[in-house]
Design a protein around this motif. Structure first.
Motif, PDB file in Angstrom:
ATOM      1  N   ALA A   1     -12.080  21.420   6.307  1.00 10.25           N
ATOM      2  CA  ALA A   1     -10.714  21.954   6.295  1.00 10.25           C
ATOM      3  C   ALA A   1      -9.725  20.809   6.074  1.00 10.25           C
ATOM      4  CB  ALA A   1     -10.409  22.666   7.608  1.00 10.25           C
ATOM      5  N   THR A   2     -10.101  19.624   6.523  1.00 12.86           N
ATOM      6  CA  THR A   2      -9.360  18.382   6.252  1.00 12.86           C
ATOM      7  C   THR A   2     -10.442  17.342   5.954  1.00 12.86           C
ATOM      8  OG1 THR A   2      -9.405  17.505   8.506  1.00 12.86           O
ATOM      9  CG2 THR A   2      -7.594  19.023   7.979  1.00 12.86           C
TER      10      THR A   2
ATOM     11  N   GLN B   1     -12.238  17.116   9.388  1.00 15.26           N
ATOM     12  CA  GLN B   1     -12.477  18.292  10.237  1.00 15.26           C
ATOM     13  C   GLN B   1     -13.186  19.374   9.439  1.00 15.26           C
ATOM     14  OE1 GLN B   1      -8.369  19.073  11.507  1.00 15.26           O
ATOM     15  NE2 GLN B   1      -9.071  18.687  13.591  1.00 15.26           N
ATOM     16  N   LYS B   2     -14.233  19.927  10.060  1.00 11.59           N
ATOM     17  CA  LYS B   2     -14.996  21.001   9.419  1.00 11.59           C
ATOM     18  C   LYS B   2     -14.728  22.321  10.130  1.00 11.59           C
ATOM     19  CE  LYS B   2     -18.780  18.070   7.794  1.00 11.59           C
ATOM     20  NZ  LYS B   2     -18.506  18.142   6.373  1.00 11.59           N
ATOM     21  N   LEU B   3     -14.916  23.405   9.405  1.00 16.64           N
ATOM     22  CA  LEU B   3     -14.795  24.746   9.964  1.00 16.64           C
ATOM     23  C   LEU B   3     -16.018  25.540   9.529  1.00 16.64           C
ATOM     24  CD1 LEU B   3     -12.372  26.719  11.228  1.00 16.64           C
ATOM     25  CD2 LEU B   3     -12.670  27.716   8.995  1.00 16.64           C
ATOM     26  N   SER B   4     -16.605  26.263  10.470  1.00 23.45           N
ATOM     27  CA  SER B   4     -17.766  27.111  10.167  1.00 23.45           C
ATOM     28  C   SER B   4     -17.366  28.566  10.304  1.00 23.45           C
ATOM     29  CB  SER B   4     -18.913  26.813  11.135  1.00 23.45           C
ATOM     30  OG  SER B   4     -19.355  25.485  10.983  1.00 23.45           O
TER      31      SER B   4
ATOM     32  N   ASP C   1     -11.929  22.053  -5.074  1.00 28.60           N
ATOM     33  CA  ASP C   1     -11.095  20.861  -4.966  1.00 28.60           C
ATOM     34  C   ASP C   1     -11.427  20.109  -3.679  1.00 28.60           C
ATOM     35  OD1 ASP C   1      -9.377  21.059  -7.301  1.00 28.60           O
ATOM     36  OD2 ASP C   1      -8.554  22.844  -6.354  1.00 28.60           O
ATOM     37  N   SER C   2     -11.127  18.820  -3.656  1.00 27.36           N
ATOM     38  CA  SER C   2     -11.414  17.994  -2.483  1.00 27.36           C
ATOM     39  C   SER C   2     -10.469  18.327  -1.335  1.00 27.36           C
ATOM     40  CB  SER C   2     -11.276  16.515  -2.834  1.00 27.36           C
ATOM     41  OG  SER C   2      -9.904  16.180  -2.985  1.00 27.36           O
ATOM     42  N   ALA C   3     -10.862  17.962  -0.126  1.00 23.38           N
ATOM     43  CA  ALA C   3     -10.017  18.168   1.049  1.00 23.38           C
ATOM     44  C   ALA C   3      -8.697  17.406   0.898  1.00 23.38           C
ATOM     45  CB  ALA C   3     -10.763  17.727   2.309  1.00 23.38           C
ATOM     46  N   TRP C   4      -8.730  16.260   0.245  1.00 21.54           N
ATOM     47  CA  TRP C   4      -7.494  15.480   0.017  1.00 21.54           C
ATOM     48  C   TRP C   4      -6.540  16.252  -0.882  1.00 21.54           C
ATOM     49  CZ3 TRP C   4      -7.133  11.600   3.250  1.00 21.54           C
ATOM     50  CH2 TRP C   4      -8.295  10.978   3.715  1.00 21.54           C
ATOM     51  N   CYS C   5      -7.065  16.829  -1.927  1.00 20.66           N
ATOM     52  CA  CYS C   5      -6.257  17.636  -2.853  1.00 20.66           C
ATOM     53  C   CYS C   5      -5.672  18.837  -2.109  1.00 20.66           C
ATOM     54  CB  CYS C   5      -7.125  18.075  -4.028  1.00 20.66           C
ATOM     55  SG  CYS C   5      -6.246  18.918  -5.351  1.00 20.66           S
TER      56      CYS C   5
ATOM     57  N   LEU D   1     -10.343  25.431   2.394  1.00 17.37           N
ATOM     58  CA  LEU D   1     -11.619  24.768   2.621  1.00 17.37           C
ATOM     59  C   LEU D   1     -12.160  24.223   1.308  1.00 17.37           C
ATOM     60  CD1 LEU D   1     -13.263  27.338   5.054  1.00 17.37           C
ATOM     61  CD2 LEU D   1     -11.797  25.379   5.593  1.00 17.37           C
ATOM     62  N   SER D   2     -12.797  23.072   1.411  1.00 17.53           N
ATOM     63  CA  SER D   2     -13.275  22.362   0.236  1.00 17.53           C
ATOM     64  C   SER D   2     -14.765  22.598   0.001  1.00 17.53           C
ATOM     65  CB  SER D   2     -13.002  20.864   0.421  1.00 17.53           C
ATOM     66  OG  SER D   2     -13.506  20.151  -0.676  1.00 17.53           O
ATOM     67  N   ASP D   3     -15.087  23.293  -1.092  1.00 17.22           N
ATOM     68  CA  ASP D   3     -16.472  23.537  -1.519  1.00 17.22           C
ATOM     69  C   ASP D   3     -16.838  22.478  -2.570  1.00 17.22           C
ATOM     70  OD1 ASP D   3     -18.935  24.755  -1.765  1.00 17.22           O
ATOM     71  OD2 ASP D   3     -18.193  26.518  -2.831  1.00 17.22           O
ATOM     72  N   PHE D   4     -16.519  21.216  -2.217  1.00 10.90           N
ATOM     73  CA  PHE D   4     -16.533  20.088  -3.151  1.00 10.90           C
ATOM     74  C   PHE D   4     -17.913  19.469  -3.331  1.00 10.90           C
ATOM     75  CE2 PHE D   4     -15.694  15.492  -3.901  1.00 10.90           C
ATOM     76  CZ  PHE D   4     -15.046  15.596  -5.120  1.00 10.90           C
TER      77      PHE D   4
END
Length: 163
Positions: free
Chosen positions: A25-26, A29-32, A81-85, A100-103
């Protein structure tokens, strides 16, 4: 049902158990998905931060957030896209829900939902409403160039209240 058995234009349909996932998410930080069990979740898969149609679509979800929250639901946007983007995009558009980033590995979660366009390397424009038990209650695949709006999501959340 694995993503490999889905047709190229098929996304997971109502009644299917929503595949669990953990995404950033950042940057730190991850989110499930399973952390949100017990209440509805709206997944908004979209091709790219900063594209015109995606910006419009996510702005609509931001505007409708109060209505979505009335349904008790959490809204999550997902793209490759990346979490930074995502952080820059959220700040620029004042979004009040997580992206959320599926990067990496690229598109692995969107593939589970049948919402990855491997030919172009981005998420398809797909919407999912997941019920409190973790089953897909409603899903919709929109053409990439078309903003699907939020009405289908709001209708699906309203149906969940009455089921």
């Amino acid at each position: 049902m694995s993503a490999h058995t889905l047709g190229s234009d098929a996304i997971l349909s109502a009644g299917t158990l929503a595949p669990d996932f953990t995404l950033n998410a950042t940057p730190d930080q991850k989110l499930s998905l399973h952390e949100l069990r017990g209440k509805p979740v709206v997944l908004v898969f979209y091709p790219a931060d900063w594209s015109e149609v995606c910006s419009d679509e996510l702005a609509l979800f931001n505007q409708a957030l109060a209505l979505i929250l009335e349904g008790g639901a959490t809204t999550l946007g997902i793209s490759v896209d990346s979490a930074w983007c995502h952080q820059a995009f959220v700040a620029a558009h004042k979004l009040r829900f997580d992206l959320l980033s599926d990067f990496h590995p690229k598109g692995s979660v969107s593939s589970l939902y049948g919402a990855y366009d491997a030919e172009h390397g981005y998420c398809k424009r797909a919407l999912f409403v997941i019920d409190a038990q973790g089953r897909i209650a409603w899903s919709y695949l929109s053409p990439t160039a078309i903003n699907p709006g939020v009405d289908g999501v709001l209708d699906a959340l309203e149906s969940l209240k009455h089921s």
